[in-house]
Every structure is written in C-alpha cells, then in structure tokens.
Motif scaffolding. Structure first.
Motif, short mmCIF file in Angstrom:
data_model
loop_
_atom_site.label_atom_id
_atom_site.label_comp_id
_atom_site.label_asym_id
_atom_site.label_seq_id
_atom_site.Cartn_x
_atom_site.Cartn_y
_atom_site.Cartn_z
N ARG A 56 0.95 -1.08 0.08
CA ARG A 56 0.08 0.09 0.23
C ARG A 56 0.92 1.30 0.02
NH1 ARG A 56 -2.18 3.87 3.28
NH2 ARG A 56 -4.38 4.55 2.66
N ARG A 57 1.79 1.20 0.81
CA ARG A 57 2.80 2.43 0.95
C ARG A 57 3.47 2.66 -0.43
NH1 ARG A 57 4.43 2.12 7.36
NH2 ARG A 57 2.22 2.92 8.20
N ARG A 59 2.79 1.72 -3.14
CA ARG A 59 1.76 2.12 -4.44
C ARG A 59 1.44 3.55 -4.03
NH1 ARG A 59 -1.49 4.65 -6.32
NH2 ARG A 59 -3.35 3.93 -7.80
N LEU A 60 1.58 4.12 -3.04
CA LEU A 60 1.19 5.51 -2.74
C LEU A 60 2.23 6.44 -3.28
CD1 LEU A 60 -0.74 5.56 1.09
CD2 LEU A 60 -1.65 6.37 -1.46
N ASN A 61 3.62 5.80 -3.05
CA ASN A 61 4.55 6.50 -3.47
C ASN A 61 4.78 6.46 -5.00
OD1 ASN A 61 5.44 7.10 -0.73
ND2 ASN A 61 6.81 5.18 -0.55
N ALA A 62 4.26 5.45 -5.72
CA ALA A 62 4.42 5.21 -7.05
C ALA A 62 3.37 6.22 -7.82
CB ALA A 62 4.11 3.79 -7.37
N GLU A 63 2.70 7.24 -7.25
CA GLU A 63 1.92 8.29 -7.99
C GLU A 63 2.72 9.01 -8.67
OE1 GLU A 63 -1.39 8.41 -8.08
OE2 GLU A 63 -1.62 6.46 -6.93
N VAL A 64 2.47 8.66 -9.98
CA VAL A 64 3.32 9.81 -11.08
C VAL A 64 2.30 10.47 -11.98
CG1 VAL A 64 4.88 9.64 -12.78
CG2 VAL A 64 5.26 8.09 -10.84
N PRO A 65 2.31 11.72 -11.98
CA PRO A 65 1.57 12.35 -12.88
C PRO A 65 1.41 11.71 -14.39
CG PRO A 65 3.08 13.92 -11.90
CD PRO A 65 3.62 12.57 -11.52
N GLY A 66 0.49 11.34 -15.26
CA GLY A 66 0.45 11.00 -16.17
C GLY A 66 0.38 9.55 -16.44
N HIS A 69 -2.86 3.92 -12.85
CA HIS A 69 -2.95 2.61 -12.19
C HIS A 69 -4.12 1.88 -12.40
CE1 HIS A 69 1.07 2.88 -10.06
NE2 HIS A 69 0.84 4.30 -9.91
N ARG A 70 -4.25 0.83 -12.34
CA ARG A 70 -5.56 0.05 -12.81
C ARG A 70 -6.14 -0.24 -11.41
NH1 ARG A 70 -3.14 -4.80 -16.78
NH2 ARG A 70 -1.06 -4.11 -15.62
N TRP A 71 -5.27 -0.11 -10.22
CA TRP A 71 -5.84 -0.51 -9.05
C TRP A 71 -5.47 0.62 -8.02
CZ3 TRP A 71 -9.38 -4.18 -9.23
CH2 TRP A 71 -9.40 -5.14 -9.90
N SER A 72 -6.57 1.17 -6.98
CA SER A 72 -6.34 2.12 -6.19
C SER A 72 -5.50 1.38 -5.06
CB SER A 72 -7.62 2.44 -5.52
OG SER A 72 -8.10 1.54 -4.84
N PRO A 73 -4.67 2.35 -4.07
CA PRO A 73 -4.19 1.63 -2.96
C PRO A 73 -4.94 0.96 -2.10
CG PRO A 73 -3.67 4.24 -3.46
CD PRO A 73 -4.83 3.76 -4.16
N GLY A 74 -6.11 1.21 -1.87
CA GLY A 74 -7.06 0.16 -1.23
C GLY A 74 -7.14 -1.06 -1.83
N TRP A 75 -7.36 -1.03 -3.16
CA TRP A 75 -7.34 -2.32 -3.92
C TRP A 75 -6.22 -3.02 -4.05
CZ3 TRP A 75 -11.46 -5.64 -4.41
CH2 TRP A 75 -12.50 -4.99 -4.50
N VAL A 76 -5.04 -2.57 -4.09
CA VAL A 76 -3.80 -3.24 -4.01
C VAL A 76 -3.58 -4.17 -2.97
CG1 VAL A 76 -1.30 -2.83 -3.59
CG2 VAL A 76 -2.39 -1.39 -5.11
N VAL A 77 -4.44 -3.77 -1.60
CA VAL A 77 -4.43 -4.70 -0.70
C VAL A 77 -5.64 -5.61 -0.82
CG1 VAL A 77 -4.76 -4.82 2.11
CG2 VAL A 77 -3.15 -3.03 0.77
N ASP A 96 2.01 -2.45 -12.14
CA ASP A 96 1.83 -1.11 -12.55
C ASP A 96 2.55 -0.09 -11.37
OD1 ASP A 96 -0.29 -1.46 -14.23
OD2 ASP A 96 -2.07 -0.91 -12.94
N ILE A 97 2.90 -0.77 -10.36
CA ILE A 97 3.57 0.09 -9.45
C ILE A 97 5.22 -0.02 -9.97
CG2 ILE A 97 4.88 -0.04 -7.09
CD1 ILE A 97 2.01 -1.25 -6.13
N ALA A 98 5.35 -1.28 -10.53
CA ALA A 98 6.77 -1.27 -11.31
C ALA A 98 6.96 -0.45 -12.40
CB ALA A 98 7.12 -2.75 -11.39
N ALA A 99 6.04 -0.40 -13.24
CA ALA A 99 6.02 0.51 -14.26
C ALA A 99 6.05 1.86 -14.09
CB ALA A 99 5.16 -0.20 -15.63
N ALA A 100 5.56 2.32 -12.98
CA ALA A 100 5.07 3.78 -12.80
C ALA A 100 6.48 4.54 -12.71
CB ALA A 100 4.54 4.01 -11.53
#
Length: 183
Positions: A56-57, A59-66, A69-77, A96-100
């Motif tokens: 979850r954390r 995923r939140l750090n992986a927020e990149v403009p543009g 992600h297919r899944w929200s941080p809540g759905w990642v869990v 998605d996190i890896a590709a961000a």
C-alpha cells in the motif's frame, strides 16, 4: 491516522526481505522435515501483513503524473482477499507500481521479475493445493503427477523472487515526503 517517517518504508522492506528469506529457507527444509511446515505457516502469517502494508505504501509512493494505475491503493491490498480476482489483480497492481515512473523502453526490465514472481507463486499455490487434496482425500489418481515437494520449491522460489521485487520497487519509489502523515 499514523504518521510515517521516511525510514519506515525502508525498514519495512528490510523486515519483509528478512521474513521472505527465512520463509524460503524453511520452505525448502520442510521438504525433508515435515515438522517444519508449522514454521512455514507461522512465517507466512507474519509476512502477509508486512507485505500488504508495504504494498500500500509503495503504491502511494508510485503516484506519477500521467501514469494511470489499474488499482487504487486500497485495492492493492483488498484484491488479495477477493476470490478469483486474487488470481490476477495483485499481479496487475504490482506490475503497475513497477512500471510507474519508468520510461517505456525500460518497463519490461522492471515488470519481468514481477511476472516471474507471480507465476512461481501461482504454480506453488496450485501444486500445494493439489498435494493437500491428495493427502486429504487419498486421491491416488493425481498422486503420482504432483510430488509434495514441487509446491514447496515453487513457493520458495516465489519468496526469493519477491525479495528482488521488493528491493527493486523500494529503490524505484522511495518515500515521498509529501505523503508523510497521509498513510
């Protein structure tokens, strides 16, 4: 709401790596000594919450403009707990996190280990479930097809591959100071 210090995500990745290393070792040893299966289960129960909080954390750090992600941080869990959805959604979320934030040309370099981890995880789960079915029901038709150790080997491999994924994602998405206090 808890505040997150910058070292917490790195510490969690270290703890997660230690738990996964122990799990892989005990998993392989449990092939020879069935009594260790209890410790495999215990390590798994300890590893899961750390993995989910870390996912979850990161995923939140992986927020990149543009980057969508297919899944929200809540759905990642949450995707791990929904039957059928848990066969592919966690992989998509981690990929998605890896590709961000990685250029298009390098995306396969960071998502390939994620795919290897996920496939070994699924094969390990399927072969372990088959072994349990054989043990529980005395199914002699399937028994010669899947020895008990196959699931243990694939799950140990999945643990080792997950260590590489955790290290790679932790390096790609360090703690964003703006998110401290929002996690």
């Amino acid at each position: 709401m808890t505040t997150l210090r910058p070292h917490v995500v790195a510490t969690q990745a270290g703890l997660l790596t230690a738990l996964l290393t122990a799990q892989a070792g005990v998993q392989v040893l449990s092939i020879a000594m069935p009594v260790l299966r209890f410790f495999v289960a215990l390590l798994f129960v300890c590893t899961v919450p750390v993995l989910l909080v870390w996912l979850r954390r990161v995923r939140l750090n992986a927020e990149v403009p543009g980057r969508v992600h297919r899944w929200s941080p809540g759905w990642v869990v949450g995707a791990w707990f929904v039957p059928v959805l848990n066969l592919w959604a966690p992989y998509q979320a981690v990929a998605d996190i890896a590709a961000a934030g990685v250029p298009e040309a390098r995306r396969s370099d960071v998502t390939r280990p994620v795919l290897a981890w996920w496939l070994s995880w699924l094969v390990g789960l399927a072969t372990t479930a088959t072994s349990v079915r054989m043990w529980w029901f005395g199914d002699m038709v399937v028994a010669p097809l899947v020895p008990r150790w196959v699931g243990a080997v694939f799950l140990a491999l999945a643990s080792v591959l997950l260590i590489t994924v955790v290290r790679k994602l932790s390096a790609l998405h360090p703690v964003d100071e703006r998110l401290i206090g929002t996690m």
